[in-house]
Design a protein around this motif. Structure first.
Motif, PDB file in Angstrom:
ATOM      1  N   HIS A 164       0.822  -1.214   0.000  1.00  0.00           N
ATOM      2  CA  HIS A 164       0.000   0.000   0.000  1.00  0.00           C
ATOM      3  C   HIS A 164       0.856   1.264   0.000  1.00  0.00           C
ATOM      4  N   CYS A 174      -7.189   0.284  -5.666  1.00  0.00           N
ATOM      5  CA  CYS A 174      -6.609  -0.816  -4.893  1.00  0.00           C
ATOM      6  C   CYS A 174      -7.717  -1.582  -4.187  1.00  0.00           C
ATOM      7  N   CYS A 176      -7.791  -2.193  -1.230  1.00  0.00           N
ATOM      8  CA  CYS A 176      -7.997  -1.578   0.090  1.00  0.00           C
ATOM      9  C   CYS A 176      -8.966  -0.400   0.014  1.00  0.00           C
ATOM     10  N   CYS A 181      -2.033   2.421  -5.034  1.00  0.00           N
ATOM     11  CA  CYS A 181      -1.132   1.566  -4.237  1.00  0.00           C
ATOM     12  C   CYS A 181      -0.396   0.581  -5.158  1.00  0.00           C
TER      13      CYS A 181
END
Ligand SMILES: [Zn+2]
Length: 333
Positions: A164, A174, A176, A181
């Motif tokens: 990340h 990403c 996330c 990232c």
């Protein structure tokens, strides 16, 4: 006296049995049960330890402990695992240590799967000659770990999230939820999303034919490797994009930490091997502050067994009281 290590993943459970010299004397690999929730997974782990012991010609009473490397949030003291989104139906917080301890009769140590994999490379694998290293594991996501003075740098518990590090502001999405990232470019899940997106927009590739031919439902590392070997244009471009992102992130980490070695592992890293690692090194070089003394950039040496081996290292090598007593009575014993 033996110790067992369990590498718990979303698709497979790998077990390794280590003797006192840290050699692998038995192993077992089973698929992670997909439809019986956490109980099914715990049963499969316990069963796989037994099978691996049999493969080592050993019995449970020779075992001094079991280490488990698992994805998700770990409470070492409580022996619980939660937020394991890659594990099938892993709901809430699950007691792992107490259940396994009851079944196997030995202490259970629990830790993050990537962190144990990095420690295994540092102590027994490609990182062995170095006092400091960065491990970058490219699999479904991109995990990592920093080893300083042969010790894993944990920060406040979550250090090493190399996946990340931002390589492009407002870049690719990403897993996330953020943008730009490293994992959005070099994690298999994100790479597959991008490949499907490109196919939808009319780009051609053999990636999905190879996947079906191999009987897979996801673009596994072997699928990427085969497409690359066949000069598939999309696969080549997406791997190149991953190498670019890895080169950038690794160079930033090296500039910050000045570590001696970078070890590239994980399913994709091990499968694509030395040529992949060489191209990552090329991408890294222009961004190094001190290019005249770059770190070693190497492929992980323990391959598929790294996670299980590292998990076994979690077990402190304690000597049984009777052996200790014997050593005191007879120094030559
Ligand atoms: Zn991210």
């Amino acid at each position: 006296m033996l110790r067992a290590g369990v590498d718990l993943g979303g698709t497979k459970i790998q077990v390794a049995i280590l003797d006192p010299n840290l050699d692998v004397v038995g192993q077992c690999r089973v698929p992670t049960p997909q439809d019986h929730g956490s109980n099914g997974v715990l049963d499969a782990m316990i069963g796989a330890v037994g099978t691996a012991l049999t493969a080592a010609n050993a019995t449970a009473d020779q075992l001094i402990g079991v280490g488990v490397g698992a994805p998700g949030q770990i409470d070492k003291a409580a022996g619980t695992l939660s937020h394991a989104i890659n594990l099938p139906d892993w709901m809430g917080t699950v007691e792992v240590s107490s259940v396994m301890r009851t079944a196997l009769g030995v202490p259970i140590e629990l830790a993050n799967d990537v962190q144990v994999g990095v420690m295994a490379e540092s102590r027994l694998g490609a990182g062995r000659p170095y006092d400091s290293m960065l491990g970058v594991f490219c699999g479904t996501g991109v995990g990592g770990g920093v080893v300083m003075h042969d010790t894993l740098w944990l920060g406040r518990g979550a250090a090493g999230e190399v996946g990340h590090m931002v390589v492009e502001p407002d870049g690719a999405k990403c897993t996330c939820g953020r943008r730009g990232c490293l994992e959005a470019y070099a994690g298999r899940a994100a790479m597959e999303i991008e490949a499907r997106h490109r196919v939808k927009h009319g780009h051609k590739t053999d990636l999905f034919d190879i996947m079906e031919h191999k009987g897979r439902t996801r673009l596994a590392s072997g699928v990427w490797a085969k497409a690359l070997a066949h000069d598939d244009k999309m696969a080549t471009r997406l791997i190149k994009r991953a190498e670019w992102a890895l080169g950038l992130a690794i160079a930033s980490a090296v500039n910050l930490l000045d570590i001696e070695a970078v070890i590239i592992g994980g399913g994709l890293g091990c499968r694509l091997g030395a040529p992949f690692v060489d191209r990552i090194r090329e991408q890294m070089m222009p961004h190094l502050v001190l290019p005249e003394r770059p770190p070693q950039v190497l492929v992980a040496a323990l391959g598929d067994l790294g996670g299980a081996t590292g998990a076994a290292l979690l077990v402190e090598h304690t000597v049984a009281p009777t052996e200790q007593l014997g050593a005191v009575l007879d120094p030559d014993a």
